[in-house]
Design a protein around this motif. Structure first.
Motif, short mmCIF file in Angstrom:
data_model
loop_
_atom_site.label_atom_id
_atom_site.label_comp_id
_atom_site.label_asym_id
_atom_site.label_seq_id
_atom_site.Cartn_x
_atom_site.Cartn_y
_atom_site.Cartn_z
N PRO A 10 0.84 -1.21 0.00
CA PRO A 10 0.00 0.00 0.00
C PRO A 10 0.87 1.25 0.00
O PRO A 10 2.00 1.24 0.51
CB PRO A 10 -0.79 -0.13 1.30
N PRO A 11 0.39 2.34 -0.58
CA PRO A 11 1.21 3.55 -0.67
C PRO A 11 1.61 4.10 0.69
O PRO A 11 0.78 4.20 1.60
CB PRO A 11 0.31 4.54 -1.42
N PHE A 12 2.89 4.41 0.83
CA PHE A 12 3.42 4.96 2.07
C PHE A 12 4.65 5.77 1.73
O PHE A 12 5.49 5.33 0.94
CB PHE A 12 3.77 3.85 3.06
N PHE A 13 4.77 6.97 2.34
CA PHE A 13 5.90 7.84 2.08
C PHE A 13 6.63 8.18 3.37
O PHE A 13 6.01 8.28 4.44
CB PHE A 13 5.43 9.14 1.41
N PRO A 14 7.95 8.39 3.29
CA PRO A 14 8.70 8.81 4.48
C PRO A 14 8.24 10.18 4.96
O PRO A 14 7.59 10.94 4.21
CB PRO A 14 10.15 8.87 3.98
N ASP A 15 8.59 10.52 6.17
CA ASP A 15 8.32 11.86 6.70
C ASP A 15 8.97 12.89 5.78
O ASP A 15 10.11 12.73 5.35
CB ASP A 15 8.88 11.99 8.12
N THR A 16 8.24 13.95 5.47
CA THR A 16 8.75 14.94 4.52
C THR A 16 10.02 15.63 5.00
O THR A 16 10.79 16.16 4.19
CB THR A 16 7.68 16.00 4.22
N HIS A 17 10.26 15.65 6.32
CA HIS A 17 11.48 16.28 6.83
C HIS A 17 12.73 15.49 6.49
O HIS A 17 13.85 15.97 6.70
CB HIS A 17 11.37 16.47 8.35
N GLN A 18 12.54 14.29 5.92
CA GLN A 18 13.69 13.51 5.48
C GLN A 18 14.13 13.89 4.07
O GLN A 18 15.13 13.37 3.56
CB GLN A 18 13.37 12.02 5.52
N ALA A 19 13.41 14.80 3.40
CA ALA A 19 13.77 15.21 2.05
C ALA A 19 15.15 15.84 2.04
O ALA A 19 15.56 16.53 2.98
CB ALA A 19 12.73 16.19 1.50
N LEU A 20 15.88 15.62 0.95
CA LEU A 20 17.24 16.15 0.83
C LEU A 20 17.22 17.66 0.62
O LEU A 20 16.27 18.22 0.08
CB LEU A 20 17.95 15.48 -0.36
N ASP A 21 18.30 18.29 1.06
CA ASP A 21 18.50 19.71 0.76
C ASP A 21 19.09 19.89 -0.63
O ASP A 21 18.90 20.92 -1.27
CB ASP A 21 19.43 20.34 1.80
N ASP A 22 19.84 18.89 -1.10
CA ASP A 22 20.47 18.95 -2.42
C ASP A 22 20.44 17.57 -3.06
O ASP A 22 21.11 16.66 -2.57
CB ASP A 22 21.91 19.44 -2.28
N PRO A 23 19.64 17.37 -4.10
CA PRO A 23 18.74 18.36 -4.70
C PRO A 23 17.54 18.64 -3.78
O PRO A 23 17.06 17.74 -3.09
CB PRO A 23 18.29 17.68 -6.00
N ASN A 24 17.12 19.89 -3.82
CA ASN A 24 16.10 20.37 -2.89
C ASN A 24 14.79 19.60 -3.02
O ASN A 24 14.13 19.64 -4.05
CB ASN A 24 15.84 21.86 -3.13
#
Length: 240
Positions: A10-24
């Protein structure tokens, strides 16, 4: 390092605060662009974007560019363009040619190679539109030919703008400049522009922090809401 999304689960995404700064904003890879996955992604302000020959990539950049009813404006130059298009007998409509609009957006541009709108995007965003969860805005010339427009997804009182195209100069600007006021009047509270550009800044797009964006997204996307818009936004007869 980003997470790999298993498309058999089923669809599941990590916490958005784990997104990289580079690439943004790069958050994860893999998964699908089926309606279930898109619903879950956009609920958190996450969207797909990658070249067709790449793996599926998911993004949530910060800061985030948004337009609100309070920030929206139509610059003088665009007001002049709108007036000229009206005098020329052009019309603007909602959801009358979603497939044609997204296909127009998928066409290569003079300033870039290829497109990120692949066959899966074309198919599944049209499925979202058939379910009432996506919207296109069309700009027609006096002969009834589609010359520009834009499309995006809807969730609650949020419109997630995805892409624009123009076959004549400024056609998408004219379409957006006339359609956005009706979106806000009909109850939309937030237009997500994803990334800041000068093109959108002239309409009042501004950057906010991740915390601010996700707070507004949670507030407005969870509201039960039925967007009611006229099929034909504007029709203006030629002046003598």
């Amino acid at each position: 390092m980003i997470d790999w999304l298993d498309d058999t689960l089923p669809p599941f995404f990590p916490d958005t605060h784990q997104a990289l700064d580079d690439p943004n904003g790069l958050l994860a890879a893999g998964g699908q662009v089926s309606p279930r996955w898109l619903d879950e992604a956009y609920r958190h302000g996450i969207f797909p974007w990658n070249d067709p020959d790449e793996v599926r990539l998911w993004w949530t950049p910060a800061p985030r560019a948004i337009i609100t009813a309070d920030s929206f404006r139509v610059p003088r130059t665009v007001r002049k363009l709108i007036r000229r298009s009206q005098e020329a007998g052009h019309t603007i409509s909602f959801n009358q040619a979603f497939a044609a609009v997204i296909e127009g957006c998928s066409a290569p541009r003079d300033y870039q190679q290829g497109t990120w709108i692949d066959e899966d995007i074309l198919e599944n965003y049209q499925r979202m539109q058939h379910a009432g969860r996506a919207l296109s805005i069309e700009h027609w010339d006096a002969r009834g030919e589609l010359i520009g427009g834009c499309y995006g997804l809807l969730k609650g009182r949020v419109f997630f703008g995805e892409s624009m195209f123009s076959r004549q100069p400024n056609a998408s600007k004219v379409a957006f400049g006339q359609a956005a006021p009706l979106l806000f009047a009909a109850g939309i509270r937030l237009i997500d522009c994803q990334m800041h550009t000068q093109h959108l800044a002239q309409f009042g797009a501004h950057e906010v922090s991740r915390q601010s964006f996700e707070g507004q997204l949670e507030q407005h996307s969870q509201q039960a809401f039925s967007l009611r818009l006229p099929a034909l936004l504007l029709s203006h007869e030629r002046r003598p």
